[in-house]
Design a protein around this motif. Structure first.
Motif, PDB file in Angstrom:
ATOM      1  N   ARG A  94       0.827  -1.215   0.000  1.00  0.00           N
ATOM      2  CA  ARG A  94       0.000   0.000   0.000  1.00  0.00           C
ATOM      3  C   ARG A  94       0.860   1.262   0.000  1.00  0.00           C
ATOM      4  N   HIS A 120      -1.497  -2.062  -6.233  1.00  0.00           N
ATOM      5  CA  HIS A 120      -2.358  -3.232  -6.080  1.00  0.00           C
ATOM      6  C   HIS A 120      -1.789  -4.476  -6.748  1.00  0.00           C
ATOM      7  N   LYS A 124      -4.024 -11.265   1.096  1.00  0.00           N
ATOM      8  CA  LYS A 124      -4.920 -10.869   0.007  1.00  0.00           C
ATOM      9  C   LYS A 124      -4.767 -11.797  -1.205  1.00  0.00           C
ATOM     10  N   THR A 148      -0.949  -8.668   5.304  1.00  0.00           N
ATOM     11  CA  THR A 148      -1.291  -7.242   5.420  1.00  0.00           C
ATOM     12  C   THR A 148      -0.533  -6.599   6.570  1.00  0.00           C
ATOM     13  N   GLN A 187      -0.062  -6.131  -0.683  1.00  0.00           N
ATOM     14  CA  GLN A 187      -1.255  -6.338  -1.502  1.00  0.00           C
ATOM     15  C   GLN A 187      -1.038  -7.386  -2.588  1.00  0.00           C
TER      16      GLN A 187
END
Lengths: 108, 380
Positions: free
Chosen positions: B22, B50, B330, B349, B374
């Motif tokens: 991020r 992303h 993720k 995360t 991510q």
């Protein structure tokens, strides 16, 4: 509309545009740039979107980072025309007005 | 000149992990044994990435899907394995007369081997985009974005996950450049057999417990869909409502989550296919109870592996913390390399990268203290 003789020099609108730090990679590191464009007429100041378009033609790519494909300012971008915050890209901007782009974000 | 007596050995491929976070991009580069890893970065510090991945067709081109907190979405490209980058001159954007705006590019997929330079991108809200010039310019795939059923399939642009509805898992059949799959959270899995000109839902057999209809045609919530290794006729799906396998030409998914322990459940985001064995896959289960914590069940992280097409799943957690580790992984943050035995990698995360060089049997931490991870992709 005021008629002008055909040999009159074109009227040029000039703006000082303040660039926030997240966008200075597009303006070669400058946090302030000068944008000029032809004034439509003495009675009709160019809209904000024309100033942003001129900015993009000098610094390609900067527009899409601050304005979406529907022509709207992105949610965390603010623009001040003079001292007034505006979100409507059709807002007329009188020549010699300072335009300040602000990247407004809270949180981590 | 005397002939060389040295026997050529196959080059041992070092692995590089592209860790998209991020707050920027980091890389982890291995030695030949995959025992020592060197962390480098950040690149794009402060950018919300992303997905970053390498083009398997040339190994040199990397693409990064980026935005920042205030700035709109874009794609950066590198032609030299991440040493230098340039921004797409025309990033993915919807039609200016359509009323929709791309919030972020969520997923990137390289095109077919016969189409060098072709890439696909999936966005939030859901849109499909294609580049034919290595990611420099992007155009919407009208067959999906303008499909008369698109709105019914996708719902409103505010529907979906808290971070916005997503298009992901864009798959290109290695035998046929025109045969594509994609998945949407929410929306379901869709197939195109004509290069994206038309699409059909492919969700039979998949539960959608959150919808009123018992067997809807679309509206499902696939979290991740992958081709089985070496067999594009088999697809694996990690769904909001369990685990599934599809063996084409059937169009009915088979529930393969029933073999998971009840105490762990069959919910998670990623699913990873073994690079060569079509019966083998890994998942990273997360708690899907009541308010959907999406953390390792009981605070005890583990991957689960099947070797028999999903009939049974076996826990693999040697090296992971035994308690009080509430990880979220993720859907792009778990991947596999192509080595023998395969290496498996997860990014959390909470900013840790863990790796296994023995197909998940044992794990160790490769990096910690990174921002929220991510995506993790392997190249080399």
């Amino acid at each position: 509309m005021v008629a002008r003789p055909a040999d009159d020099p074109p009227m040029i609108a000039r703006y000082r545009v303040k660039i926030p730090s997240p966008l200075v990679s597009y303006t070669l590191g400058h946090d302030e740039v000068i944008v000029t464009l032809p004034e439509l007429s003495p009675d009709h100041a160019p809209p904000l979107r024309a100033i942003v378009a001129a900015l993009d033609s000098s610094f390609p790519g900067i527009r899409f980072r601050m304005v979406d494909e529907q022509g709207e300012l992105r949610p965390h971008i603010a623009v001040f025309v003079g001292s007034k915050a505006v979100r409507d890209m059709a807002t007329p901007v009188p020549p010699d007005t300072d335009v300040m782009i602000v990247a407004a974000l809270s949180g981590g | 000149m005397a002939a060389s007596t040295r026997t050529a050995r196959p080059a041992v491929r070092r692995i590089t992990l592209l860790v998209a976070t991020r707050k920027g991009l980091w890389t982890l580069a291995s030695d030949a044994a995959r025992s020592r890893w060197t962390l480098a970065g950040p690149r794009f510090l402060g950018h919300n990435l992303h997905h970053v991945l390498a083009d398997p067709r040339d190994g040199k081109c990397w693409l990064a899907a980026a935005r920042t907190g205030h700035l709109g979405p874009t794609v950066f490209r590198s032609a030299d394995r991440g040493r230098t980058w340039s921004e797409a001159s025309k990033p993915p954007a919807f039609r200016s007369d359509g009323g929709r705006s791309v919030d972020h590019v969520f997923w990137l997929t390289p095109g077919h081997a016969s189409e060098p330079g072709v890439w696909y991108a999936g966005t939030s809200p859901q849109g499909l985009f294609r580049s034919v010039d290595g990611g420099a310019t992007w155009a919407g795939v009208a067959g999906f974005n303008e499909h008369p059923q698109r709105k019914a399939w996708c719902g409103g642009d505010q529907d979906g996950t808290p971070d916005g509805p997503k298009m992901h898992s864009i798959l290109v059949d290695p035998r046929d450049a025109g045969h594509l799959y994609l998945a949407m959270s929410s929306g379901g899995v869709f197939e195109s057999t004509d290069g994206g000109a038309d699409w059909k839902p492919m969700n039979r057999g998949v539960r959608a417990d959150f919808l009123p209809q018992p067997a809807p045609e679309f509206g499902h919530d696939p979290h991740c869909v992958r081709f089985a290794g070496s067999s594009p006729d088999r697809l694996w799906q990690q769904n909001h409502c369990g685990l599934y396998r599809l063996d084409r030409p059937s169009t009915e998914w088979v529930d393969v989550g029933v073999g998971m322990p009840k105490s762990v459940g069959a919910v998670g985001f990623p699913i990873v296919a073994h690079p060569r064995d079509p019966d083998a896959a890994w998942i990273f289960p997360m708690d899907g109870a009541d308010v959907w914590p999406r953390t390792s069940p009981g605070g005890r992280p583990a991957v689960y592996r099947t070797l028999d097409g999903g009939r049974t799943w076996r826990r693999q957690s040697q090296g992971f913390p035994a308690s009080q580790a509430w990880w979220t992984v993720k859907r792009q943050a778990m991947t596999v390399d192509a080595r023998e035995p395969a290496g498996l990698y997860v990014g959390t995360t909470s900013g840790e990268v863990w790796g296994s060089r023995d197909e998940g049997r044992s794990w160790r931490c490769l990096a910690r203290n990174l921002p929220q991870i991510q995506a993790v992709e392997a190249t080399g």
